[in-house]
Design a protein around this motif. Structure first.
Motif, PDB file in Angstrom:
ATOM      1  N   THR A 190       4.193  -3.818   0.026  1.00  0.00           N
ATOM      2  CA  THR A 190       4.475  -2.379  -0.525  1.00  0.00           C
ATOM      3  C   THR A 190       4.136  -1.566   0.531  1.00  0.00           C
ATOM      4  OG1 THR A 190       2.131  -2.640  -1.277  1.00  0.00           O
ATOM      5  CG2 THR A 190       3.882  -3.295  -2.694  1.00  0.00           C
ATOM      6  N   VAL A 191       4.670  -0.273   0.301  1.00  0.00           N
ATOM      7  CA  VAL A 191       4.496   1.010   1.075  1.00  0.00           C
ATOM      8  C   VAL A 191       4.138   1.987   0.129  1.00  0.00           C
ATOM      9  CG1 VAL A 191       6.823   1.776   1.271  1.00  0.00           C
ATOM     10  CG2 VAL A 191       5.097   2.414   3.009  1.00  0.00           C
ATOM     11  N   THR A 192       2.882   2.854   0.598  1.00  0.00           N
ATOM     12  CA  THR A 192       2.566   3.884  -0.248  1.00  0.00           C
ATOM     13  C   THR A 192       2.570   5.398   0.602  1.00  0.00           C
ATOM     14  OG1 THR A 192       1.333   2.743  -1.773  1.00  0.00           O
ATOM     15  CG2 THR A 192       0.783   4.866  -1.565  1.00  0.00           C
ATOM     16  N   LEU A 193       3.341   6.296   0.020  1.00  0.00           N
ATOM     17  CA  LEU A 193       3.059   7.599   0.738  1.00  0.00           C
ATOM     18  C   LEU A 193       2.261   8.596  -0.344  1.00  0.00           C
ATOM     19  CD1 LEU A 193       4.444   9.446   2.957  1.00  0.00           C
ATOM     20  CD2 LEU A 193       6.065  10.274   1.343  1.00  0.00           C
ATOM     21  N   GLN A 194       1.285   8.999   0.160  1.00  0.00           N
ATOM     22  CA  GLN A 194       0.330   9.956  -0.478  1.00  0.00           C
ATOM     23  C   GLN A 194       0.541  11.150   0.066  1.00  0.00           C
ATOM     24  OE1 GLN A 194      -1.998   9.427  -2.918  1.00  0.00           O
ATOM     25  NE2 GLN A 194      -2.151  11.330  -2.703  1.00  0.00           N
ATOM     26  N   LEU A 242       0.712  -5.438  17.165  1.00  0.00           N
ATOM     27  CA  LEU A 242      -0.470  -6.296  17.695  1.00  0.00           C
ATOM     28  C   LEU A 242      -1.722  -5.181  17.657  1.00  0.00           C
ATOM     29  CD1 LEU A 242       0.833  -8.691  20.153  1.00  0.00           C
ATOM     30  CD2 LEU A 242       0.301  -9.361  18.001  1.00  0.00           C
ATOM     31  N   ASN A 243      -1.550  -4.082  17.938  1.00  0.00           N
ATOM     32  CA  ASN A 243      -2.586  -3.054  18.032  1.00  0.00           C
ATOM     33  C   ASN A 243      -2.838  -2.455  16.769  1.00  0.00           C
ATOM     34  OD1 ASN A 243      -2.898  -3.792  21.097  1.00  0.00           O
ATOM     35  ND2 ASN A 243      -1.397  -2.281  21.394  1.00  0.00           N
ATOM     36  N   GLY A 244      -2.238  -2.986  15.579  1.00  0.00           N
ATOM     37  CA  GLY A 244      -2.413  -2.366  14.464  1.00  0.00           C
ATOM     38  C   GLY A 244      -1.092  -1.617  13.977  1.00  0.00           C
ATOM     39  N   ASP A 245      -1.349  -0.549  13.099  1.00  0.00           N
ATOM     40  CA  ASP A 245      -0.068   0.009  12.323  1.00  0.00           C
ATOM     41  C   ASP A 245       0.414   0.962  13.397  1.00  0.00           C
ATOM     42  OD1 ASP A 245      -1.449  -0.130   9.099  1.00  0.00           O
ATOM     43  OD2 ASP A 245       0.044  -1.436  10.287  1.00  0.00           O
ATOM     44  N   ASN A 246       1.726   1.035  13.428  1.00  0.00           N
ATOM     45  CA  ASN A 246       2.165   2.152  14.310  1.00  0.00           C
ATOM     46  C   ASN A 246       2.977   3.020  13.291  1.00  0.00           C
ATOM     47  OD1 ASN A 246       4.699   3.319  15.549  1.00  0.00           O
ATOM     48  ND2 ASN A 246       3.741   2.655  17.082  1.00  0.00           N
ATOM     49  N   ALA A 292       0.912  13.984  -4.964  1.00  0.00           N
ATOM     50  CA  ALA A 292       1.723  13.141  -5.566  1.00  0.00           C
ATOM     51  C   ALA A 292       1.710  11.652  -4.651  1.00  0.00           C
ATOM     52  CB  ALA A 292       3.165  13.805  -5.604  1.00  0.00           C
ATOM     53  N   ARG A 293       2.155  10.783  -5.516  1.00  0.00           N
ATOM     54  CA  ARG A 293       2.066   9.434  -4.584  1.00  0.00           C
ATOM     55  C   ARG A 293       3.539   8.637  -5.099  1.00  0.00           C
ATOM     56  NH1 ARG A 293      -2.553   4.633  -5.035  1.00  0.00           N
ATOM     57  NH2 ARG A 293      -0.935   2.687  -4.764  1.00  0.00           N
ATOM     58  N   LEU A 294       3.763   8.092  -3.917  1.00  0.00           N
ATOM     59  CA  LEU A 294       5.062   7.350  -4.057  1.00  0.00           C
ATOM     60  C   LEU A 294       4.869   5.810  -3.419  1.00  0.00           C
ATOM     61  CD1 LEU A 294       7.710   9.789  -2.495  1.00  0.00           C
ATOM     62  CD2 LEU A 294       7.035   9.408  -4.898  1.00  0.00           C
ATOM     63  N   ASP A 295       5.401   5.130  -4.405  1.00  0.00           N
ATOM     64  CA  ASP A 295       5.089   3.429  -4.120  1.00  0.00           C
ATOM     65  C   ASP A 295       6.300   2.770  -3.939  1.00  0.00           C
ATOM     66  OD1 ASP A 295       2.425   3.756  -6.194  1.00  0.00           O
ATOM     67  OD2 ASP A 295       2.208   3.167  -4.172  1.00  0.00           O
ATOM     68  N   CYS A 296       6.510   1.953  -3.007  1.00  0.00           N
ATOM     69  CA  CYS A 296       7.705   1.214  -2.866  1.00  0.00           C
ATOM     70  C   CYS A 296       7.431  -0.439  -2.756  1.00  0.00           C
ATOM     71  CB  CYS A 296       8.608   1.708  -1.930  1.00  0.00           C
ATOM     72  SG  CYS A 296      10.128   0.689  -1.660  1.00  0.00           S
ATOM     73  N   ALA A 297       8.082  -1.208  -3.513  1.00  0.00           N
ATOM     74  CA  ALA A 297       7.600  -2.613  -3.386  1.00  0.00           C
ATOM     75  C   ALA A 297       9.060  -3.272  -2.868  1.00  0.00           C
ATOM     76  CB  ALA A 297       7.270  -3.229  -4.624  1.00  0.00           C
ATOM     77  N   ALA A 298       8.847  -4.259  -2.032  1.00  0.00           N
ATOM     78  CA  ALA A 298      10.042  -5.144  -1.389  1.00  0.00           C
ATOM     79  C   ALA A 298       9.999  -6.259  -2.141  1.00  0.00           C
ATOM     80  CB  ALA A 298      10.233  -5.127  -0.069  1.00  0.00           C
ATOM     81  N   SER A 299      10.731  -7.073  -2.532  1.00  0.00           N
ATOM     82  CA  SER A 299      10.976  -8.256  -3.170  1.00  0.00           C
ATOM     83  C   SER A 299      12.248  -9.202  -2.634  1.00  0.00           C
ATOM     84  CB  SER A 299      10.941  -8.295  -4.640  1.00  0.00           C
ATOM     85  OG  SER A 299      11.798  -7.696  -5.294  1.00  0.00           O
ATOM     86  N   GLY A 300      12.039 -10.284  -2.899  1.00  0.00           N
ATOM     87  CA  GLY A 300      13.206 -11.375  -2.537  1.00  0.00           C
ATOM     88  C   GLY A 300      12.413 -12.674  -2.207  1.00  0.00           C
ATOM     89  N   ASP A 301      13.447 -13.650  -2.109  1.00  0.00           N
ATOM     90  CA  ASP A 301      12.733 -14.867  -1.488  1.00  0.00           C
ATOM     91  C   ASP A 301      13.003 -14.949  -0.030  1.00  0.00           C
ATOM     92  OD1 ASP A 301      15.022 -16.522  -4.086  1.00  0.00           O
ATOM     93  OD2 ASP A 301      12.815 -15.815  -4.327  1.00  0.00           O
ATOM     94  N   ASN A 302      11.580 -15.203   0.516  1.00  0.00           N
ATOM     95  CA  ASN A 302      11.366 -15.764   1.882  1.00  0.00           C
ATOM     96  C   ASN A 302      11.826 -14.470   2.688  1.00  0.00           C
ATOM     97  OD1 ASN A 302      10.632 -18.551   1.099  1.00  0.00           O
ATOM     98  ND2 ASN A 302      12.644 -18.864   0.791  1.00  0.00           N
ATOM     99  N   ILE A 303      11.308 -13.467   2.208  1.00  0.00           N
ATOM    100  CA  ILE A 303      11.633 -12.307   3.084  1.00  0.00           C
ATOM    101  C   ILE A 303      10.436 -12.009   4.085  1.00  0.00           C
ATOM    102  CG2 ILE A 303      13.119 -11.160   1.408  1.00  0.00           C
ATOM    103  CD1 ILE A 303      10.787  -9.339   0.843  1.00  0.00           C
ATOM    104  N   ASP A 338       0.573  -2.547   2.185  1.00  0.00           N
ATOM    105  CA  ASP A 338      -0.163  -3.594   1.795  1.00  0.00           C
ATOM    106  C   ASP A 338       0.854  -4.830   2.315  1.00  0.00           C
ATOM    107  OD1 ASP A 338      -1.140  -5.820   0.519  1.00  0.00           O
ATOM    108  OD2 ASP A 338      -1.950  -4.895  -1.056  1.00  0.00           O
ATOM    109  N   TYR A 339       0.558  -5.490   3.513  1.00  0.00           N
ATOM    110  CA  TYR A 339       1.474  -6.336   3.825  1.00  0.00           C
ATOM    111  C   TYR A 339       1.499  -7.614   3.354  1.00  0.00           C
ATOM    112  CZ  TYR A 339       1.743  -3.485   8.097  1.00  0.00           C
ATOM    113  OH  TYR A 339       1.793  -2.283   8.917  1.00  0.00           O
ATOM    114  N   ARG A 340       0.581  -7.880   2.189  1.00  0.00           N
ATOM    115  CA  ARG A 340       0.532  -9.143   1.407  1.00  0.00           C
ATOM    116  C   ARG A 340       1.513  -8.895   0.404  1.00  0.00           C
ATOM    117  NH1 ARG A 340      -4.245 -10.913  -1.206  1.00  0.00           N
ATOM    118  NH2 ARG A 340      -4.672  -8.706  -1.485  1.00  0.00           N
ATOM    119  N   LYS A 341       1.647  -7.826  -0.225  1.00  0.00           N
ATOM    120  CA  LYS A 341       2.416  -7.383  -1.295  1.00  0.00           C
ATOM    121  C   LYS A 341       3.710  -6.820  -0.866  1.00  0.00           C
ATOM    122  CE  LYS A 341      -1.515  -6.470  -4.451  1.00  0.00           C
ATOM    123  NZ  LYS A 341      -2.164  -5.590  -5.290  1.00  0.00           N
TER     124      LYS A 341
END
Length: 123
Positions: free
Chosen positions: A80-84, A55-59, A18-29, A75-78
């Motif tokens: 979002t976070v995904t839990l596979q 600085l060394n990648g994802d923790n 199963a896969r879970l996705d989460c998207a954060a949204s808001g102005d200038n966050i 996905d740092y641009r979007k």
């Protein structure tokens, strides 16, 4: 207004994925740490996995029960976070909540929670 919107989850049989996705949204966050927590019936909410950028990648922190079966990614641009979740077990059943540490100019850094999405694993 900052929001966390979750999707995914549902019913699965043991051994399935199963896969879970989460998207954060808001102005200038600025979204820092994101995580997934699980709350089983009658139990306290517990961390499943978290991820934040260094600085060394994802923790990544992962619950022992999830290691080797679950993967968390961002996905740092979007924002979002995904839990596979693979090889699901009955014990994985519960309400899954997205959590994020989000900074805005007006509020500073605050923890936000999604509304929760149910994952039910049957035999």
């Amino acid at each position: 207004q900052v929001q966390l919107v979750e999707s995914g989850g549902g019913l699965a049989q043991a051994g399935e994925s199963a896969r879970l996705d989460c998207a954060a949204s808001g102005d200038n966050i600025i979204v820092n740490r994101m995580a997934w927590y699980r709350q089983a019936p009658g139990k306290q909410r517990e961390l499943v996995a978290s991820i934040h950028q260094t600085l060394n990648g994802d923790n990544i922190d992962m619950a022992d029960s999830a290691k080797g079966r679950f993967t968390i990614s961002r996905d740092y641009r979007k924002n979002t976070v995904t839990l596979q979740m693979n090889n699901l077990r009955i014990a994985d059943t519960g309400a899954y909540f997205c959590n994020a540490n989000i900074w805005t100019r007006t509020t500073g850094s605050i923890e936000y929670w999604g509304q929760g999405t149910q994952v039910t694993v049957s035999s």
